[in-house]
Design an enzyme around this catalytic site. Sequence first.
Site, PDB file in Angstrom:
ATOM      1  N   SER A 164       1.409  18.199  40.742  1.00 41.43           N
ATOM      2  CA  SER A 164       1.827  18.233  42.145  1.00 41.43           C
ATOM      3  C   SER A 164       3.083  19.093  42.318  1.00 41.43           C
ATOM      4  O   SER A 164       3.073  20.264  41.947  1.00 41.43           O
ATOM      5  CB  SER A 164       2.047  16.791  42.637  1.00 41.43           C
ATOM      6  N   ASP A 178      -8.691  15.210  46.890  1.00 43.03           N
ATOM      7  CA  ASP A 178      -7.255  14.979  46.741  1.00 43.03           C
ATOM      8  C   ASP A 178      -6.711  14.671  48.129  1.00 43.03           C
ATOM      9  O   ASP A 178      -6.786  15.506  49.028  1.00 43.03           O
ATOM     10  CB  ASP A 178      -6.595  16.224  46.148  1.00 43.03           C
ATOM     11  N   HIS A 226      -5.646  12.607  43.491  1.00 42.07           N
ATOM     12  CA  HIS A 226      -4.460  13.443  43.266  1.00 42.07           C
ATOM     13  C   HIS A 226      -3.804  13.217  41.902  1.00 42.07           C
ATOM     14  O   HIS A 226      -3.532  14.159  41.163  1.00 42.07           O
ATOM     15  CB  HIS A 226      -3.430  13.202  44.378  1.00 42.07           C
TER      16      HIS A 226
END
Length: 259
Positions: free
Chosen positions: A93, A194, A224
């Site tokens: 991320s 996601d 995610h």
Amino acid sequence: MPVLPGAEPYRHEGGEVGVLLCHGFTGTPQSLRPWAEYLAGRGLTVSLPLLPGHGTRWEDLQVTGWQDWYAEVERELRGLLERCTEVFVFGLSMGGALALRLASKHGDEVRGLVLVNPANKVHGLAAHALPFARHLVPTTPGIASDIALEGSEELAYTRVPLHAAHSLRRFFQRLDRELPQVTQPLLLLHSPQDHVVPPADSARILGQVSSTDVTETILEQSYHVATLDHDADRIFEESYAFIGRLAPSVGKEGTATGG
């Protein structure tokens, strides 16, 4: 403030090939700990820092910004470069964005990148509202534990501090201009489902970096936080194979120590 149990940084002294792992926004090293331990178990030197403002309470994150988070991973990178002959940078991320900036700034010192659902942009109306809303509303609901695997949870804040989110947006804007400077081999793994970072972010990154050695892997079974999800083992194995291809000494007897 004391660090939350499970949010502690992780380090392992192994062989001459090192890996720096960067966790995500509002998250902690817990989200990457199994990955780090997998790599350490194969003899690699591993560094998984806790980013400033994370792992305690959201109020601490509110008074930090991207410069603080980036300075921490850059400091860890320099430490690895002093101890290792080759260093790879991995990120989840926002950690993927931090990894990309390290690659853009440090060139050949970073041997390769592995990114999992990397973030590259704050999307929607929220992005345009942040510069003003952050002065009116301190937080919004958290983004943690977007995981398909039942029973798997991410240790992260339940609130997103908007001053920090605004700084994150500014960081993404800066990184956009730096992506063409990324030339290292790249393994990018992303989830079609996601609910935090859309697949468009991975597409934007792949379209802007200058890397020619690029592998894209789709994580069909995960959301995610894929490093704690159904595809975790696949991520670990493919990332280790990626290192082995670029640093052939990995896995050979006598090269690495520790377990």
